[in-house]
Design an enzyme around this catalytic site. Structure first.
Site, mmCIF file in Angstrom:
data_model
loop_
_atom_site.group_PDB
_atom_site.id
_atom_site.type_symbol
_atom_site.label_atom_id
_atom_site.label_comp_id
_atom_site.label_asym_id
_atom_site.label_seq_id
_atom_site.Cartn_x
_atom_site.Cartn_y
_atom_site.Cartn_z
ATOM 1 N N TYR A 440 41.964 37.083 41.532
ATOM 2 C CA TYR A 440 42.737 36.396 40.481
ATOM 3 C C TYR A 440 42.213 36.669 39.075
ATOM 4 O O TYR A 440 41.200 37.310 38.910
ATOM 5 C CB TYR A 440 42.938 34.910 40.782
ATOM 6 C CG TYR A 440 41.769 33.972 40.912
ATOM 7 C CD1 TYR A 440 40.497 34.251 40.460
ATOM 8 C CD2 TYR A 440 41.998 32.721 41.502
ATOM 9 C CE1 TYR A 440 39.479 33.326 40.581
ATOM 10 C CE2 TYR A 440 40.981 31.785 41.627
ATOM 11 C CZ TYR A 440 39.725 32.102 41.165
ATOM 12 O OH TYR A 440 38.728 31.190 41.286
ATOM 13 N N GLU A 441 43.000 36.240 38.124
ATOM 14 C CA GLU A 441 42.708 36.521 36.695
ATOM 15 C C GLU A 441 42.630 38.036 36.445
ATOM 16 O O GLU A 441 41.819 38.506 35.662
ATOM 17 C CB GLU A 441 41.403 35.800 36.317
ATOM 18 C CG GLU A 441 41.258 35.461 34.857
ATOM 19 C CD GLU A 441 42.394 34.607 34.324
ATOM 20 O OE1 GLU A 441 43.077 35.093 33.436
ATOM 21 O OE2 GLU A 441 42.587 33.465 34.796
#
Lengths: 598, 598
Positions: A440-441
Site C-alpha cells: 500500500y501507499e
C-alpha cells in the site's frame, strides 16, 4: 506471547549524538523540544506502546474486525480504549499547528512514536495514522473553516480520518477513477461511487469519520487532470460541531486479508453523499501528493517496526530455547543442550536484522528531520536541500524498509522453527502484518519507478549529486581514522557502484526507457544500501568518539555499534555489486519474450 | 479464483531432451516407462491435479480442519474423495515394489507428480506424501510381516501413514526425545509420550492411520544413540487385516497455523499405545535418515510447486489487469490503460520467477533420476556416484528451492497490488502455504549446516569435486558454440566463486568451525545458483540444437529457453560474488557480540 520494548535508548543516541537534534532549535516547535522533554515524551510514548498497545496486538489479530448487518463495524476488544489513551497522550496532534488543537512539536518525534506504536500494534496504529494523514491534507489544502471544523476534533481523538483513493478497477493508476461529484448548488457536491481497500473506513472507535475522497467533477477532463479531492464526513456536522444524521456513506463489506486483521479494510459506498471540495478543482492529486512523502515515510517506518519487534522476540527465543551444541564445544555443559543463540547461522540471522534495524532507524530519523526542515525552516536554501533529499529518499525508504522489513520478519520467524508457523507464538502475525507495507501507499515497484523515472533526474539530478557529495565528503574527512578506515573503504566501494549505475542510466535509459524500468528495483535497493551504509559510518564515527572520550558507561553499547557496523559492511554491502551488474545488463532479456512465451 | 495448469510439456522436454530418460531403461521399472507411457501417466496426473485437487485448494484453506470433541478430526469438503481418486490413480504406490501393491515405476515420475499435486493443492498432497514417506521407511526397515500387513493397504489408499518425531521441547535436536517404549513381553512395546506438529496425525479420510514413532526404549543410552523407531497403528490390526479398537493413540489438539490449513497438524498423545519395533533397537534415527533424502527432496518440490502456481496466476493477472502506460508508448491505445505486463519491473519480476522455476524443475528431475539410480542401479560405481550427488544436493534442493520458492510466491503476490493481500484472490494462500517448506523436514539453517558441516567434506570432498568436474567439463566442451559462449562465461565465473568459497572453507573452517557455520547459508545458496546455472546451460544447449534441427513447431518455446537462460545468467548469477564475499569475511563480526549486546 510476544514481547516488545521500545528502543528509546537507541533513539536518543541517534537524536542527540548522531544527528544532534539540538542544532535545529531555531525551527518552530524545536525550541520546546529540549533533550529532557524529548526523553520524557519518548518515555511516555514507549510506556503507552508497551503497556496498552502491545498487549492487544495478538488478540486483535485473532479477533479481527466484524461488519454487522447494519453496516457498522466492530473492532477488537480494547481498541476504542487504546485510541482514547493514544489521543489523551496528545499523540494525534503532536506535530499539528497549535491553532487547530495540536502541540506543534517536531514531526520527527511523531515519526519515532510511529515506529514504537507500529512495533507494538501495527493494525492499531493505522487508526491514528490515517487520521494524522487526513489532518495533514486538510491543514495544507483546506479552507480555514474546514480546518476549524475538523482538525481540533480529530486531534483530540473524537473524530478520525481516512483516505479514499482506490476503486475496484484502479489503484496505482488513479487517472481511471470513476467516482463522480455533482454540484448541489449550495457549494457542496453529491459524491457517488465505490471505493475499496479503505483502511479504517468504518469502526466503532470514534464519534465521526472524516473521509477524504478522490472523485471526478461532472464534465472534468479525462485522466489525472480531472480529479478533485473532497471532504465527506460520515455523519453530517452541524454549525456548532454537533454530529447529525448519516451522510449516505456506508461500509458495504470488509475484506478478509492476510494480516492487519484488527484494522477494518472497507468497501465504502458513496450514494450521493454530501462533500466539500478541498483545494482547487481538478487538483485533487496534487493535494494528495503533498502529503505523500510523510505517508510513505510512515509506511517505511512500519517495515522497520515489524522488523524490530520480530527481532526482539527472535533474540529472546534464541537465548531461551535449548537445541544442539555449539560447534566450538558445549556452552551449557550442565544442560542437555545449548541455546540456539550459540549457532553461527542463528547469530548471522540475528546480526543481519540488527544491522538493518539500527541503520534503518537512523535513516528514518535523518529524513524525518529533513521533513521538519522542509516544512519549517526559514532558510530557502536549507529548505530546498531538505526537500530535495526527502523527495529522492522517500521511495527508497518506502521500498527498501518495507522489502527488507518483511524479509526480516520472515527471518525472525525462522528462528522459531515449527513454533514460528503457529499462531499462538505471534511470529507469523508479524510476517502477515509486515507484508502489506510492501503494497500500500504505492507498491514497491511503483516506488522504484518513481525514484528512477522521476526523482533521479529532477532538477538536473541535484538531489542525487548532493547525496554523492555528502557521502564522498564524509569518507574523505574521516578516512584518516584507522578504526573507521575499513568501514569507509566498503562504503566508498558501494558508493562507486551507485555512481556507476547512475551514470549508466544517464547514458542508456534516455534513448531506451525500458533500461530504466528494468533496473529500477535494483537501483532503489542499491541506493538504500549505500544510504544505510552511510548511516553506519556516521554511527560508527560517533561510537568511536564516545569510546575515546570514556563512553560514560556506554562502552558495551558503543562497541556493539562498531561490530555491527563492520557486520553490515562485510555482509550487506557486497550486494551493491550484484545490483550494479543487474542494472547494467539492461532490459533486453527482460523484455524479449512475447506474452505467449510466458 | 486461482488457476493451475500442470507444466507437462516443459517436463517432457526435460525428461526426453535434456536428461534423455530412455538412457536408463536398464534400471528396474524403467523399461516399462517408455516415452509414450510417461506422457500418458503425466497427462493423467495433470488432469487429476487440475480437475480434482486444485478446485478444493482455496476452499480447503478457508474451511481448515476441525478437531471434534471426541478427538476425531474433520477435513475440508472434498478431501476424502480426492484422496480416493488419488489412490485409485495408482499414485500412492507408483514407485513401490509390486510385491507390496505398488507399480514399481521410477521414483522420478512420483517426484514430478509431487510437483503437480503440490502446485494444485499443497495441503492435500501432504496426506499421500506422508503415507509414501512412511511406506518407504517400512519398506526398507520393516520385517516382511510388517510390510505385508501395512504396505498394500497404504498403497491402495485404505490406510495412511505419518511420521512422529518432534516433541514440545525438541525438533531439530532429536537426541532430547522423551517418548518412552516399554516392552510388553509379547514382542510389542507400550509407547507413552506426546508428539507435536504431526501432519495428518488424525483425519477422517482413511480407515486407519499407521504412525511411525520415534521413542526411547527403557534403559536405552542417552541422546541420539538411544532412539528407536516404532510402528503404531491408530487402530489395532487383526491377523486378517481387519481394523479393531483404538490403540490408545489420540489427537489432543490441532494447531492454528499460518497456512496449509487443510492439513491437520496434530498434537498426538500416546498413552501406552501398542507399537512394534521397526529396524534395530536404538537405530531409529538411521531408519529415519534413510528416507530423509527423498523426504527433503519432496519438500524442495513444494517450494518449486508454490513458485510455479503463484507464477502462473501472476502472469494471467499481469496480462489482464489494465494499469498505467508502457514507458515506450501506449500498447493498448484504444483502451484506457495498458496491461501490467508492459511494465519492465513487472516483466523483471515474472522473468525472475520463470527463470528459477524452469531451472529448479530441471534440478529436481536431475536429482530424482540420481535417486532412482542410487536405489536401483546394478553398477556399484554408478550407484555410488548418484548417491554422492544426492547426498550433496539434498540440502541444497531443500534449502534453496524452499527459500526462493517462498520469495517467488511473495513476488507473484506483489503483482496483484492490494488484491494480492485479500484472501479471495488466493495469492496470499500460496505465500502462507509456501512458508512452512522453509521450516519442516529440517529448517533451512540446518540444511546449510548439513551441507557444509557434513556433506561437503565427506569422503574427501568426492561429491563436490565430481560436481566441479562435471560443470567444468560441460563448459569446456561447449564454449566453442558462439550462442552458448556468453552463458558459459557467466557459469564459469560463478563456478570459480564456488570453488574459491570451497577452498576458503578448507583453509579456514577446520581450525575455526564458526567460519563454516557463519558461511553455511551463503554457501548453500551459492551452490544452488551454480547448479541452477548449470541446468540453464544444459537446457540452452538442447534448445540451441533443436532450433538448429528445425525445432518442429517448438521454435517459440526453444527461443524462450535461450532468452530465459540469458536472463538467469545476467540477473541471478551476479549474486554468487556477493555470497563469496560474505563467506570469506569470516565469522568474527557475526560472533563477536555477547548475548547482552543484542
Amino acid at each position: 506471547m510476544p514481547v516488545y520494548k521500545a528502543p528509546v535508548e537507541d533513539t536518543l543516541f541517534l537524536l542527540n549524538d548522531v544527528f544532534q537534534f539540538e542544532r535545529y532549535n531555531n525551527l518552530p516547535g524545536f525550541a520546546e523540544a529540549t533533550p529532557d522533554l524529548v526523553e520524557a515524551v519518548l518515555g511516555e510514548g514507549a510506556k503507552l506502546c508497551e503497556e496498552v498497545l502491545q498487549p492487544i496486538n495478538h488478540s486483535g489479530d485473532q479477533e479481527g474486525c466484524k461488519r454487522n448487518a447494519d453496516g457498522t463495524v466492530t473492532t477488537p476488544k480494547g481498541f476504542k480504549q487504546a485510541y482514547e489513551a493514544y489521543a489523551a497522550g496528545g499523540w494525534i496532534g503532536l506535530a499539528m499547528d497549535p491553532e487547530y488543537g495540536g502541540q506543534g512539536l517536531p514531526y520527527t518525534l511523531g515519526a519515532i512514536m510511529n515506529e514504537f506504536s507500529s512495533s507494538a500494534n501495527m493494525a492499531f496504529s493505522m487508526y491514528p495514522g490515517l487520521t494524522m494523514g487526513a489532518m495533514a491534507a486538510l491543514y495544507v489544502h483546506g479552507t480555514d473553516e474546514q480546518k476549524r471544523t475538523y482538525l481540533p476534533k480529530m486531534a483530540e481523538g473524537t473524530w478520525s480520518g481516512t483516505m479514499n483513493l482506490t476503486e475496484p478497477h484502479c489503484g496505482t493508476d488513479l487517472g481511471l477513477i470513476k467516482t463522480k461529484a455533482v454540484p448541489n448548488g449550495d457549494g457542496s457536491y453529491a459524491i457517488t461511487g465505490t471505493k475499496i481497500f479503505i483502511s479504517a473506513g468504518e469502526q466503532d472507535i470514534t464519534e465521526n469519520i472524516i473521509h477524504l475522497v478522490l472523485a471526478r467533477i461532472e464534465g472534468a477532463p479525462q485522466g489525472v487532470k480531472g480529479i478533485s479531492l473532497f471532504v465527506v464526513p460520515r455523519n453530517e456536522v452541524g454549525a456548532d460541531g454537533s454530529v447529525g444524521a448519516n451522510n449516505k456513506v456506508s461500509c458495504g463489506s470488509i475484506e478478509h486479508k492476510m494480516g492487519i486483521h484488527a484494522n477494518s479494510t472497507c468497501v465504502m459506498n458513496y450514494d450521493g453523499a454530501k462533500g466539500w471540495l478541498v483545494g482547487a478543482e481538478n487538483k485533487g492529486l496534487n493535494a494528495m501528493f503533498v502529503m505523500m512523502n510523510e505517508a510513505r515515510l510512515g509506511v517505511a517506518i512500519q517495515g522497520l517496526a515489524q522488523s524490530e519487534v520480530a527481532y526482539q522476540n527472535a533474540v529472546a527465543y534464541a537465548k531461551d530455547r535449548l537445541q544442539g551444541r555449539a560447534l566450538t564445544g558445549a556452552k551449557n555443559p550442565d544442560k542437555p543442550a545449548d541455546p540456539l543463540f550459540v549457532h553461527p547461522d542463528v547469530r548471522r540471522t540475528l546480526m543481519s536484522i540488527k544491522a538493518f534495524n539500527e541503520a534503518a532507524r537512523a535513516f528514518v530519523i535523518w529524513n524525518a528531520i529533513k521533513s521538519d526542515i522542509a516544512h519549517r525552516s526559514g532558510d530557502d536554501a536549507e529548505r530546498q536541500a531538505a526537500d530535495d533529499q526527502l523527495g529522492l529518499m522517500t521511495p527508497v525508504l518506502k521500498g527498501v524498509l518495507t522489502d527488507v522489513g518483511f524479509d526480516n520478519a520472515v527471518k525472525a520467524q525462522q528462528m522459531y522453527g515449527g513454533h514460528g508457523y503457529i499462531a499462538e507464538w505471534g511470529m507469523e502475525q508479524f510476517v502477515r502484518d509486515a507484508r502489506i507495507a510492501m503494497i500500500y501507499e504505492g507498491a514497491n515497484g511503483v516506488q522504484a519507478m518513481d525514484l528512477v523515472g522521476r526523482k533521479l533526474g529532477r532538477d538536473g539530478g541535484r538531489a542525487i549529486m548532493a547525496f554523492f557529495n555528502e557521502v564522498g565528503a564524509f569518507v574523505k574527512d574521516n578516512e584518516g581514522d584507522e578504526a573507521l578506515k575499513p568501514l569507509l573503504a566498503s562504503l566508498q566501494l558501494s558508493l562507486n557502484h551507485l555512481q556507476q549505475a547512475t551514470m549508466w542510466f544517464m547514458q542508456n535509459a534516455l534513448a531506451k526507457p525500458d533500461n530504466a524500468g528494468a533496473g529500477a528495483h535494483d537501483y532503489m535497493h542499491l541506493l538504500g544500501l549505500v544510504s544505510l551504509g552511510y548511516m553506519w559510518a556516521k554511527m560508527a564515527k560517533v561510537a568511536q568518539e564516545k569510546l575515546k572520550a570514556g563512553a560514560n558507561g556506554q562502552a558495551e553499547r558503543m562497541n556493539a555499534k562498531l561490530v555491527t557496523a563492520r557486520f553490515f559492511m562485510e555482509r550487506s554491502l557486497p550486494e551493491t555489486a550484484a545490483h550494479l551488474a543487474r542494472i547494467t545488463s539492461g532490459s533486453d532479456a527482460t523484455m524479449a519474450l512475447s506474452a505467449e512465451q510466458f
